[in-house]
Write an enzyme that holds these catalytic residues in place. Structure first.
Site, mmCIF file in Angstrom:
data_model
loop_
_atom_site.group_PDB
_atom_site.id
_atom_site.type_symbol
_atom_site.label_atom_id
_atom_site.label_comp_id
_atom_site.label_asym_id
_atom_site.label_seq_id
_atom_site.Cartn_x
_atom_site.Cartn_y
_atom_site.Cartn_z
ATOM 1 N N ARG A 126 0.051 -5.789 -2.346
ATOM 2 C CA ARG A 126 -1.202 -6.238 -2.990
ATOM 3 C C ARG A 126 -1.939 -5.055 -3.582
ATOM 4 N NH1 ARG A 126 -4.807 -7.486 2.452
ATOM 5 N NH2 ARG A 126 -3.640 -6.020 3.722
ATOM 6 N N ARG A 216 -9.214 2.075 -4.890
ATOM 7 C CA ARG A 216 -9.090 3.194 -3.951
ATOM 8 C C ARG A 216 -8.683 4.452 -4.707
ATOM 9 N NH1 ARG A 216 -5.561 0.855 1.017
ATOM 10 N NH2 ARG A 216 -3.813 0.945 -0.437
ATOM 11 N N ASP A 299 4.047 2.647 7.750
ATOM 12 C CA ASP A 299 3.720 2.404 6.341
ATOM 13 C C ASP A 299 2.223 2.592 6.094
ATOM 14 O OD1 ASP A 299 3.908 -0.022 8.030
ATOM 15 O OD2 ASP A 299 2.908 -0.986 6.354
ATOM 16 N N ASP A 309 -5.504 2.532 4.413
ATOM 17 C CA ASP A 309 -5.319 1.107 4.706
ATOM 18 C C ASP A 309 -6.294 0.593 5.752
ATOM 19 O OD1 ASP A 309 -3.448 0.823 2.784
ATOM 20 O OD2 ASP A 309 -1.886 -0.001 4.086
HETATM 21 P P1 AMP Z 1 -0.924 -3.963 6.000
HETATM 22 O O1 AMP Z 1 -0.810 -4.412 7.412
HETATM 23 O O2 AMP Z 1 -2.207 -4.354 5.337
HETATM 24 O O3 AMP Z 1 -0.676 -2.499 5.848
HETATM 25 O O4 AMP Z 1 0.197 -4.731 5.168
HETATM 26 C C1 AMP Z 1 1.556 -4.685 5.517
HETATM 27 C C2 AMP Z 1 2.401 -5.122 4.349
HETATM 28 O O5 AMP Z 1 2.075 -6.454 3.938
HETATM 29 C C3 AMP Z 1 2.261 -4.247 3.118
HETATM 30 O O6 AMP Z 1 3.509 -4.172 2.491
HETATM 31 C C4 AMP Z 1 1.264 -5.025 2.286
HETATM 32 O O7 AMP Z 1 1.360 -4.712 0.933
HETATM 33 C C5 AMP Z 1 1.680 -6.469 2.570
HETATM 34 N N1 AMP Z 1 0.577 -7.399 2.368
HETATM 35 C C6 AMP Z 1 -0.509 -7.571 3.150
HETATM 36 N N2 AMP Z 1 -1.315 -8.519 2.642
HETATM 37 C C7 AMP Z 1 -0.752 -8.966 1.504
HETATM 38 C C8 AMP Z 1 -1.098 -9.946 0.513
HETATM 39 N N3 AMP Z 1 -2.218 -10.666 0.573
HETATM 40 N N4 AMP Z 1 -0.233 -10.116 -0.506
HETATM 41 C C9 AMP Z 1 0.900 -9.411 -0.602
HETATM 42 N N5 AMP Z 1 1.274 -8.498 0.283
HETATM 43 C C10 AMP Z 1 0.477 -8.263 1.338
HETATM 44 MG MG MG Z 2 -0.442 -1.148 4.632
#
Ligand code: AMP
Ligand code: MG
Length: 562
Positions: A126, A216, A299, A309
């Site tokens: 995203r 960001r 990540d 993040d």
């Molecule tokens: P995060 O826990 O926020 O670091 O997200 C983990 C993974 O899920 C990353 O690859 C993000 O890009 C993906 N992700 C989280 N929310 C979304 C969303 N609404 N749409 C697409 N990908 C998402």
């Molecule tokens: Mg992330």
């Protein structure tokens, strides 16, 4: 605005000459996309992307973008003046509706360990960067839109972000920066004018929320997982390219003048050692201010040692090493406050493993990783000595530090208030009552202050006083030094929520707070810009978390989707 914005691929320059628009003057350098291999497939369709560091992605169009807030210092850093910030074009560009001249928008591919398990390819699901620019100070910054629509890494999700999570990311990035914690920054918070459906509680009740996008800003958004993914696939060519690029672009000081085109093992090890050091420093800073990241997956670990993040993060109100704000992690509490230091070490070990395929002799990598413990322990002890106003560490200070961490757990104690008020302890206070008096405001439940607890607290306060007497520093000097490291204001979870309530349209929907109790985002940001100052007009924001916020969603508990 004009019809030119209805088609995301149509440049605004079709309607107006580019020289009329200040954001077209941004000096795009785009080193990541120029120097590293691109995914040849241009579709934003979920798939595995191999032998590439990124995919070119066009941000999704937004219906009616409007600026909610911006950080003036970040705009200044980028060379964007205030008149440009308030122009309609600013909201168009930083919602992804219009790409400025010279931009080369992309989403990165990376993998990661999530909650301790290898998760394979993840990537920017995203987030889409509009490009890297050269800033007036001669540096480089990448501008990244979070919530800008589908990418090849969206994995069945929508690529969008809602207002509440965007407010939290915007405010926390800036709060952390001004506290002196290494972090990515936030330029802007824009409402898209679109609705985004979210099941906030994962309870089968999805509802439309306001869509929003944060821009960001960081010198690089590269994560440990960028290196882990090609290593896991045995793609050593890509791994080497990424390592070479990152060291030359972001750590040029580590490259000796006579370095051959392909970086030596010694340079790679020196770089890894520097990542270890920076990460250890960042974690010490989190522990200093009471920040809990909530999702320390690999990540979400920046190669620059920046906090990155902001999702289900939280701030300790009452000091509790076992607390995590992330409901998704409620079971194992892997990312609880007190566990952040060993988790960072574990994450660094995963990065180190990825590098073993490039470096012949693994011993120096192991040594660099081991240095984490020493760097963290020394940094932690020095940080605690500063919080206590001790000056240079002396024999016995470790017991004093262990002691304060213990007494903070005896009764529900607000961490931020406790340290701030400790500076008011007069060196000559000579009764237990006088010693405890400055700290009373830090306790949530006075009935927990039994005679026994008070005696234990006083034992520590008396030892602390004795140590202060030995240092012989005047009270006023000690207070000034302590106030410079113990913030009065942090982004308490409920404060961010009251900003969200205000923007969402007034009254909190589900509990407790009075109808009028919302907070203006700029008013809060202004205080968070100077978190070590007194701001007497905002005393309430430095007080304990109100009772209504104890269990309210958003104030104490968040899920990964937050
Ligand atoms: P995060 O826990 O926020 O670091 O997200 C983990 C993974 O899920 C990353 O690859 C993000 O890009 C993906 N992700 C989280 N929310 C979304 C969303 N609404 N749409 C697409 N990908 C998402
Ligand atoms: Mg992330």
């Amino acid at each position: 605005m004009s019809a030119a914005f209805t088609n995301r691929r149509l440049k605004y320059t079709d309607a107006v000459t580019s020289s009329a628009l200040p954001l077209d003057q941004l000096d795009f350098s785009n080193r990541f996309t120029t120097e590293l291999p691109a995914d040849p497939d241009g579709r934003a369709v979920p798939r595995q992307v191999e032998r590439a560091a990124f995919s070119r992605v066009t941000p999704a169009p937004t219906a009616a973008p409007s600026l909610v807030a911006h950080a003036a210092e970040v705009a200044e850093l980028l060379g964007i003046d205030e008149a440009t910030v308030t122009s309609d074009d600013f909201a168009q560009v930083f919602s992804g509706n219009r790409l400025p001249d010279g931009s080369d928008s992309f989403s990165m591919v990376y993998g990661g360990h999530q909650f301790g398990n290898w998760a394979g390819q993840l990537g920017d699901g995203r987030a889409t960067a509009i490009g890297e620019i050269r800033t007036p100070d001669g540096g480089y910054q990448t501008l990244q839109l979070k919530g800008a629509g589908l990418t090849p890494y969206s994995r069945g999700a929508d690529g969008l972000a809602v207002l509440r999570s965007s407010v939290r990311e915007f405010l926390c990035s800036e709060a952390m920066f001004h506290l002196g914690v290494p972090t990515t920054r936030a330029l802007s918070l824009v409402l898209t004018g679109d609705k985004v459906v979210r099941d906030m509680f994962y309870d089968g009740n999805p509802k439309p929320e306001l869509g929003a996008i944060v821009c960001r800003v960081a010198p690089s958004f590269t994560r440990f997982g960028n290196f882990q993914l090609p290593a896991s696939r045995g793609d050593l060519d890509l791994l080497r390219q990424l390592v070479d690029f990152t060291i030359r672009a972001d750590f040029p000081e580590l490259v000796p003048d006579d370095e051959p085109t392909v970086l030596s093992d010694a340079t790679i090890v020196a770089w890894y050692a520097e990542v270890v050091r920076r990460t250890a420093v960042m974690i010490v800073e989190w522990m200093r201010v009471g920040f809990v990241h909530g999702v320390m997956n690999t990540d979400n670990m920046s190669i620059l040692g920046l906090t990155i993040d902001y999702g289900p993060y939280g701030w300790l109100d009452n000091f509790d090493p076992d607390w995590t704000p992330n409901t998704t992690d409620a079971g194992q509490r892997r990312y609880r406050f007190g566990h952040q230091p060993p988790i960072a070490h574990w994450n660094l070990a995963q990065l180190g493993s990825a590098l073993t395929s490039l470096v012949e002799d693994h011993e120096p990598l192991q040594k660099a990783l081991n240095a984490y413990v020493e760097t963290h322990e020394t940094g932690f002890a020095e940080m605690m000595a500063a919080k206590l106003g001790l000056g240079a560490l002396t024999e016995g200070d470790n017991d004093l530090i262990a002691g304060v961490l213990h007494i903070l757990t005896l009764a529900e104690t607000d961490m931020t208030i406790f340290y701030r008020r400790l500076a008011d302890l007069p060196a000559n206070a000579d009764t237990p009552e006088d010693r405890l008096a400055p700290l009373l405001d830090a306790y949530y439940l006075p009935e927990q202050l039994t005679d026994e607890v008070k005696a234990e607290i006083d034992q520590w306060l008396a030892a602390y006083q004795a140590r202060l007497a030995q240092a012989g520093r005047p009270d006023a000097d000690r207070k000034a030094a302590m106030d410079a490291v113990n913030p009065k204001f942090v982004l308490r979870n409920y404060l961010a929520q009251l900003v969200i309530d205000g923007i969402e349209g007034g009254a909190p929907s589900d509990a407790g707070a009075t109808d009028t109790e919302t907070i203006d985002i700029y008013e809060l940001l202004d205080v968070l810009r100077m978190p070590y100052d007194e701001h007497p007009e905002h005393e309430a924001w430095a007080g304990k978390r109100p009772d209504w916020a104890r269990e309210r969603a958003g104030c104490s508990q968040l899920s990964c989707s937050s």
